[in-house]
Design an enzyme around this catalytic site. Sequence first.
Site, PDB file in Angstrom:
ATOM      1  N   GLY A 126       4.098   0.396   5.897  1.00  0.00           N
ATOM      2  CA  GLY A 126       2.859   0.240   5.170  1.00  0.00           C
ATOM      3  C   GLY A 126       1.813   1.285   5.512  1.00  0.00           C
ATOM      4  O   GLY A 126       2.123   2.435   5.836  1.00  0.00           O
ATOM      5  N   HIS A 127       0.551   0.854   5.487  1.00  0.00           N
ATOM      6  CA  HIS A 127      -0.589   1.742   5.661  1.00  0.00           C
ATOM      7  C   HIS A 127      -0.635   2.341   7.066  1.00  0.00           C
ATOM      8  O   HIS A 127      -0.856   3.540   7.234  1.00  0.00           O
ATOM      9  CB  HIS A 127      -1.858   0.929   5.378  1.00  0.00           C
ATOM     10  CG  HIS A 127      -3.106   1.732   5.281  1.00  0.00           C
ATOM     11  ND1 HIS A 127      -3.295   2.737   4.360  1.00  0.00           N
ATOM     12  CD2 HIS A 127      -4.272   1.652   5.980  1.00  0.00           C
ATOM     13  CE1 HIS A 127      -4.502   3.249   4.492  1.00  0.00           C
ATOM     14  NE2 HIS A 127      -5.122   2.622   5.473  1.00  0.00           N
ATOM     15  N   PHE A 128      -0.429   1.509   8.080  1.00  0.00           N
ATOM     16  CA  PHE A 128      -0.522   1.949   9.476  1.00  0.00           C
ATOM     17  C   PHE A 128       0.868   2.329   9.996  1.00  0.00           C
ATOM     18  O   PHE A 128       1.448   1.647  10.847  1.00  0.00           O
ATOM     19  CB  PHE A 128      -1.144   0.856  10.339  1.00  0.00           C
ATOM     20  CG  PHE A 128      -2.627   0.684  10.136  1.00  0.00           C
ATOM     21  CD1 PHE A 128      -3.534   1.428  10.856  1.00  0.00           C
ATOM     22  CD2 PHE A 128      -3.110  -0.230   9.215  1.00  0.00           C
ATOM     23  CE1 PHE A 128      -4.906   1.286  10.674  1.00  0.00           C
ATOM     24  CE2 PHE A 128      -4.474  -0.398   9.024  1.00  0.00           C
ATOM     25  CZ  PHE A 128      -5.380   0.360   9.753  1.00  0.00           C
ATOM     26  N   PHE A 151      -5.897  10.491   8.583  1.00  0.00           N
ATOM     27  CA  PHE A 151      -5.387   9.191   8.169  1.00  0.00           C
ATOM     28  C   PHE A 151      -6.482   8.442   7.417  1.00  0.00           C
ATOM     29  O   PHE A 151      -7.610   8.306   7.910  1.00  0.00           O
ATOM     30  CB  PHE A 151      -4.954   8.368   9.387  1.00  0.00           C
ATOM     31  CG  PHE A 151      -4.693   6.918   9.048  1.00  0.00           C
ATOM     32  CD1 PHE A 151      -3.561   6.559   8.338  1.00  0.00           C
ATOM     33  CD2 PHE A 151      -5.587   5.929   9.420  1.00  0.00           C
ATOM     34  CE1 PHE A 151      -3.322   5.231   7.991  1.00  0.00           C
ATOM     35  CE2 PHE A 151      -5.357   4.605   9.098  1.00  0.00           C
ATOM     36  CZ  PHE A 151      -4.228   4.250   8.377  1.00  0.00           C
ATOM     37  N   ASP A 211       2.457   1.302   1.434  1.00  0.00           N
ATOM     38  CA  ASP A 211       1.009   1.241   1.541  1.00  0.00           C
ATOM     39  C   ASP A 211       0.433   0.589   0.274  1.00  0.00           C
ATOM     40  O   ASP A 211       0.647   1.088  -0.831  1.00  0.00           O
ATOM     41  CB  ASP A 211       0.447   2.662   1.698  1.00  0.00           C
ATOM     42  CG  ASP A 211      -1.031   2.695   2.054  1.00  0.00           C
ATOM     43  OD1 ASP A 211      -1.766   1.785   1.633  1.00  0.00           O
ATOM     44  OD2 ASP A 211      -1.448   3.638   2.741  1.00  0.00           O
TER      45      ASP A 211
END
Length: 257
Positions: free
Chosen positions: A233-235, A73, A207
């Site tokens: 999104g990113h997480f 990640f 993201d």
Amino acid sequence: MLPLLHGFPSASHQFRRLIDSLGRHYRLIAPDYPGFGHTRTPEDFTYSFERLADVIEGFTEQLGLARYAMYLFDFGAPVGFRLALSHPERVAGLVVQNGNAYLEGLSDVARDFIALTPGTPGAESTILDLFTLAATRAQYEGGTADPALVAPEGWLLDQYFLDQPGRKQAQLALDYDYESNLDAYPAWQAWLREHRPPTLITWGTGDPFFTEPGARAYLSDVPEAELHLFRTGHFALEDHLPEIAPLTAHFIERTWP
């Protein structure tokens, strides 16, 4: 064995819920990189992605891990791919979650940050703005379909560690070193084409740093890879754990029957 390699601005705690979900059935290990989480590092430690990879490689060797898959990640991708190039015989598979390895996966925001160099007017202050609570929270909630599904403890714990002595300087050095990853992309892609590891890709399409084309680009080098896109999104683990955890479990079962 599945080492879980975390990203910025997080640490091993970002995998807490994935470990709770899968840890009874599979062996998962989530180390903190130097300068993240609960780590302590020598004062003369040089923060670079090469050094982070060296430390994690030593960590796996101390544990006697001769064969493992990796969960990559964010920062985990440049760390993990360096491990793969160093010891390809050890890598049994990859789970990639918003871990970029292709130029087409970089957003304009990401490119602007990567272009910042030491001594450039305003560069340091621009990067330091990324280490504030507001920016940390925005990285968790940005791009999600429903920010209310993202629990606050993730960004609050990240900020706690970011505010510890010396941490912002460590992150500043890593930001300045990020362009080394772009230089390494061709080697990582060549490794993927040569070894064709079993690969699961899960990706948040909102993201702000690593875009959907970066997820799809893996298929050009590993056509057999399994790709799942999520409206987040990113997480992505923060609000899509119920989808990503079983995909990861099934991948482990298929890879090591």
